[in-house]
Scaffold this active site. Structure first.
Site, mmCIF file in Angstrom:
data_model
loop_
_atom_site.group_PDB
_atom_site.id
_atom_site.type_symbol
_atom_site.label_atom_id
_atom_site.label_comp_id
_atom_site.label_asym_id
_atom_site.label_seq_id
_atom_site.Cartn_x
_atom_site.Cartn_y
_atom_site.Cartn_z
ATOM 1 N N ARG A 11 0.861 -1.176 0.000
ATOM 2 C CA ARG A 11 0.000 0.000 0.000
ATOM 3 C C ARG A 11 0.904 1.235 0.000
ATOM 4 O O ARG A 11 2.104 1.148 0.237
ATOM 5 C CB ARG A 11 -0.900 -0.032 1.235
ATOM 6 C CG ARG A 11 -1.889 -1.182 1.201
ATOM 7 C CD ARG A 11 -2.511 -1.423 2.566
ATOM 8 N NE ARG A 11 -3.127 -0.217 3.075
ATOM 9 C CZ ARG A 11 -3.472 -0.044 4.344
ATOM 10 N NH1 ARG A 11 -3.229 -0.986 5.235
ATOM 11 N NH2 ARG A 11 -4.046 1.076 4.734
ATOM 12 N N SER A 13 0.550 4.119 1.902
ATOM 13 C CA SER A 13 0.640 4.966 3.094
ATOM 14 C C SER A 13 2.082 4.984 3.584
ATOM 15 O O SER A 13 2.874 4.089 3.283
ATOM 16 C CB SER A 13 -0.275 4.429 4.198
ATOM 17 O OG SER A 13 0.274 3.246 4.747
ATOM 18 N N THR A 127 -11.254 7.136 17.826
ATOM 19 C CA THR A 127 -10.766 5.835 17.364
ATOM 20 C C THR A 127 -11.925 5.116 16.693
ATOM 21 O O THR A 127 -13.046 5.149 17.191
ATOM 22 C CB THR A 127 -10.218 4.945 18.492
ATOM 23 O OG1 THR A 127 -9.913 3.648 17.936
ATOM 24 C CG2 THR A 127 -11.210 4.758 19.628
ATOM 25 N N SER A 129 -11.624 1.867 16.040
ATOM 26 C CA SER A 129 -11.456 0.469 16.403
ATOM 27 C C SER A 129 -12.448 0.086 17.502
ATOM 28 O O SER A 129 -12.480 0.693 18.573
ATOM 29 C CB SER A 129 -10.014 0.252 16.894
ATOM 30 O OG SER A 129 -9.958 -0.809 17.826
ATOM 31 N N GLY A 150 -8.391 6.861 8.420
ATOM 32 C CA GLY A 150 -7.310 7.453 7.665
ATOM 33 C C GLY A 150 -5.979 6.927 8.156
ATOM 34 O O GLY A 150 -5.917 6.214 9.151
ATOM 35 N N ASN A 151 -4.907 7.265 7.437
ATOM 36 C CA ASN A 151 -3.599 6.760 7.870
ATOM 37 C C ASN A 151 -3.099 7.576 9.066
ATOM 38 O O ASN A 151 -3.733 8.546 9.486
ATOM 39 C CB ASN A 151 -2.614 6.726 6.694
ATOM 40 C CG ASN A 151 -2.455 8.092 6.053
ATOM 41 O OD1 ASN A 151 -2.337 9.087 6.759
ATOM 42 N ND2 ASN A 151 -2.473 8.131 4.741
ATOM 43 N N VAL A 152 -1.967 7.125 9.627
ATOM 44 C CA VAL A 152 -1.494 7.685 10.895
ATOM 45 C C VAL A 152 -1.332 9.205 10.820
ATOM 46 O O VAL A 152 -1.768 9.935 11.719
ATOM 47 C CB VAL A 152 -0.163 7.002 11.307
ATOM 48 C CG1 VAL A 152 0.418 7.660 12.554
ATOM 49 C CG2 VAL A 152 -0.395 5.511 11.569
ATOM 50 N N THR A 154 -2.837 11.403 8.864
ATOM 51 C CA THR A 154 -4.156 12.047 8.809
ATOM 52 C C THR A 154 -4.778 12.113 10.189
ATOM 53 O O THR A 154 -5.367 13.126 10.590
ATOM 54 C CB THR A 154 -5.088 11.237 7.880
ATOM 55 O OG1 THR A 154 -4.426 11.038 6.637
ATOM 56 C CG2 THR A 154 -6.403 11.944 7.656
ATOM 57 N N ARG A 155 -4.668 11.016 10.936
ATOM 58 C CA ARG A 155 -5.281 10.965 12.266
ATOM 59 C C ARG A 155 -4.628 11.972 13.199
ATOM 60 O O ARG A 155 -5.306 12.661 13.969
ATOM 61 C CB ARG A 155 -5.161 9.556 12.853
ATOM 62 C CG ARG A 155 -5.955 8.524 12.046
ATOM 63 C CD ARG A 155 -5.994 7.190 12.751
ATOM 64 N NE ARG A 155 -6.067 6.089 11.784
ATOM 65 C CZ ARG A 155 -6.284 4.831 12.116
ATOM 66 N NH1 ARG A 155 -6.433 4.491 13.382
ATOM 67 N NH2 ARG A 155 -6.325 3.897 11.186
ATOM 68 N N CYS A 242 -13.555 -8.369 11.949
ATOM 69 C CA CYS A 242 -13.089 -7.150 12.624
ATOM 70 C C CYS A 242 -14.279 -6.304 13.026
ATOM 71 O O CYS A 242 -14.145 -5.162 13.415
ATOM 72 C CB CYS A 242 -12.135 -6.364 11.750
ATOM 73 S SG CYS A 242 -12.932 -5.563 10.381
HETATM 74 N N1 LIG Z 1 -5.369 -0.390 11.198
HETATM 75 C C1 LIG Z 1 -4.246 0.350 10.693
HETATM 76 C C2 LIG Z 1 -2.965 -0.137 11.282
HETATM 77 N N2 LIG Z 1 -2.491 -1.359 10.982
HETATM 78 C C3 LIG Z 1 -1.343 -1.557 11.687
HETATM 79 C C4 LIG Z 1 -1.089 -0.411 12.431
HETATM 80 C C5 LIG Z 1 0.043 -0.219 13.346
HETATM 81 C C6 LIG Z 1 1.233 -1.110 13.157
HETATM 82 C C7 LIG Z 1 1.058 -2.530 13.634
HETATM 83 O O1 LIG Z 1 0.182 -2.861 14.452
HETATM 84 O O2 LIG Z 1 1.875 -3.364 13.189
HETATM 85 C C8 LIG Z 1 -2.116 0.509 12.162
HETATM 86 C C9 LIG Z 1 -2.270 1.870 12.695
HETATM 87 C C10 LIG Z 1 -2.830 1.947 14.084
HETATM 88 O O3 LIG Z 1 -3.593 1.081 14.524
HETATM 89 O O4 LIG Z 1 -2.511 2.939 14.765
#
Ligand SMILES: NCc1[nH]cc(CCC(=O)O)c1CC(=O)O
Length: 305
Positions: A11, A13, A127, A129, A150-152, A154-155, A242
Site C-alpha cells: 500500500r 501509506s 478511534t 477500532s 485514515g492513515n497515521v 491524517t489521524r 473485525c
Molecule cells: N489499522 C491500521 C494499522 N495497521 C497496523 C497499524 C500499526 C502497526 C502494527 O500494528 O503493526 C495501524 C495503525 C494503528 O492502529 O494505529
C-alpha cells in the site's frame, strides 16, 4: 530456479511504505545480490475513508489488490501489518515470514492530557477500532467516542486541528514513522489488550511459488510466529471478523505460551476476559481453548452468534 529479483506489492501509506522498505532491506541483507523492488498500489481500504471499516467489508479490503498483483505476476510478495490480515487467508496464499514483533501496546496521544485518567469528564476521544472503543468504555464510561479513520498522519492532523481531546493509535506504527515522541502514555497488556497480531509485520506470497517462499522464510521469527498463531487462532475461533471488539496478547517464555483474550461490548463497556497457558507446540489449540473459555463466559451474545 531461485529468483534474482523480488517485487514487493505494498500500500502507499507512509507506514506501509516504511514496512515494505524494511522488508526489502532485510531481504537484501540476508540474500546478497538479490534485487528487491517496491510496487506501490492503491487498495479499496485506502480509498474509502468516510465509512467505518466494519461496514465497508472489513480488513480483507487492504489485501485484495495486492493479492491480485501477485496472481497476475506483477509482484512476488506483499508486506502487511499482520493485524490487518484476516484470520483466514485467501486460498492459494501463505505467510512464509512473520518478522520480530515491535511494541504491541496502544498509544494514548494527546496535546493536552497525559493519560486516560487525566481526561476531563465527557472528553472527545477518536478511534474507529471497536476493540479500543470497548476498552475505553470499560475504564471511562463518560467519554465521547468519535470515529477516526485514515492513515497515521491524517489521524494526528485531525487531533492537532482540535477535533479530539485525545486519540488512540498503535505504538508500533508511531515508532516506525519516527513519531514516538507523540506517545503520551502506553496502554499495555495485561490491563489493555492489543489486536491479534498487532505490531508484527507479515510477508504474504503465493503458496505455489516454492523458490520465493524459501527466500522469504529466512526472515521468519519463530517466537513471534508462535505468539501470533495463538492470538489469530483465538480470533478465528471467535468468528474472525473485525466487526467485533476482540483483543489478544500471547507471551512466549521458556516455560511455554501464555495467551490472554478479551471480547468486549462497545455500548455497555462490558469486557469478558480469559487466559490459559500451553506448551510451545500447542499455539493453535491454546487459541481455541481461550476462545472456548470466552464463549463459556457468554461471548456468543456479544459476538451476535
Ligand atoms: N489499522 C491500521 C494499522 N495497521 C497496523 C497499524 C500499526 C502497526 C502494527 O500494528 O503493526 C495501524 C495503525 C494503528 O492502529 O494505529
Amino acid at each position: 530456479m531461485t529468483p534474482t529479483l523480488l517485487r514487493i506489492a505494498t500500500r502507499k501509506s507512509a507506514l506501509a511504505l516504511w514496512q515494505a522498505e524494511h522488508v526489502a532491506a532485510e531481504l537484501r541483507a540476508v540474500h546478497r545480490g538479490l534485487i528487491v523492488d517496491l510496487v506501490p498500489l492503491s487498495t479499496r481500504g485506502d480509498e474509502i475513508l468516510d465509512q467505518p471499516l466494519a461496514t465497508i467489508g472489513g480488513k480483507g479490503l487492504f489485501l485484495k489488490e495486492l493479492e491480485v498483483a501477485m496472481l497476475e505476476g506483477r509482484a512476488d510478495l506483499a508486506v502487511h501489518s499482520l493485524k490487518d490480515v484476516p484470520a483466514e487467508l485467501e486460498p492459494g496464499f501463505a505467510l512464509p515470514a512473520i518478522l520480530p514483533r515491535a511494541d504491541a501496546a496502544d498509544a494514548f496521544v494527546s496535546n493536552d492530557y497525559a493519560d486516560l485518567a487525566a481526561l476531563p469528564l465527557g472528553a472527545r476521544v477518536g478511534t474507529s477500532s471497536l476493540r479500543r472503543q470497548a476498552q475505553l468504555r470499560a475504564v471511562r464510561p463518560d467519554l465521547t467516542l468519535l470515529d477516526l479513520r485514515g492513515n497515521v498522519g491524517t489521524r494526528l492532523a485531525k487531533l492537532d486541528a482540535g477535533h479530539y481531546d485525545a486519540i488512540l493509535l498503535a505504538c508500533a506504527g508511531l515508532e516506525r514513522l519516527g513519531l514516538a515522541s507523540r506517545i503520551r502514555n502506553r496502554l499495555a497488556a495485561p490491563d489493555w489488550l492489543p489486536a491479534p497480531g498487532q505490531a508484527a509485520i507479515a510477508i504474504e506470497a503465493r503458496s505455489d511459488r516454492p523458490e520465493v517462499l524459501a527466500l522469504l522464510s529466512a526472515l521468519d521469527d519463530a517466537q513471534t510466529r508462535l505468539a501470533v498463531t495463538a492470538e489469530r487462532s483465538m480470533n478465528q475461533a471467535l468468528g474472525g471478523s473485525c466487526t467485533v471488539p476482540v483483543g489478544a496478547w500471547c507471551t512466549v517464555t521458556e516455560r511455554g505460551l501464555h495467551l490472554r483474550g478479551m471480547v468486549g461490548d462497545v455500548s455497555s463497556g462490558r469486557l469478558l476476559q480469559a487466559q490459559a497457558e500451553a506448551e510451545g507446540d500447542q499455539a493453535e489449540a491454546l487459541g481455541k481453548q481461550v476462545a472456548q473459555a470466552l464463549f463459556d463466559l457468554g461471548a456468543g451474545a456479544l459476538l451476535g452468534r
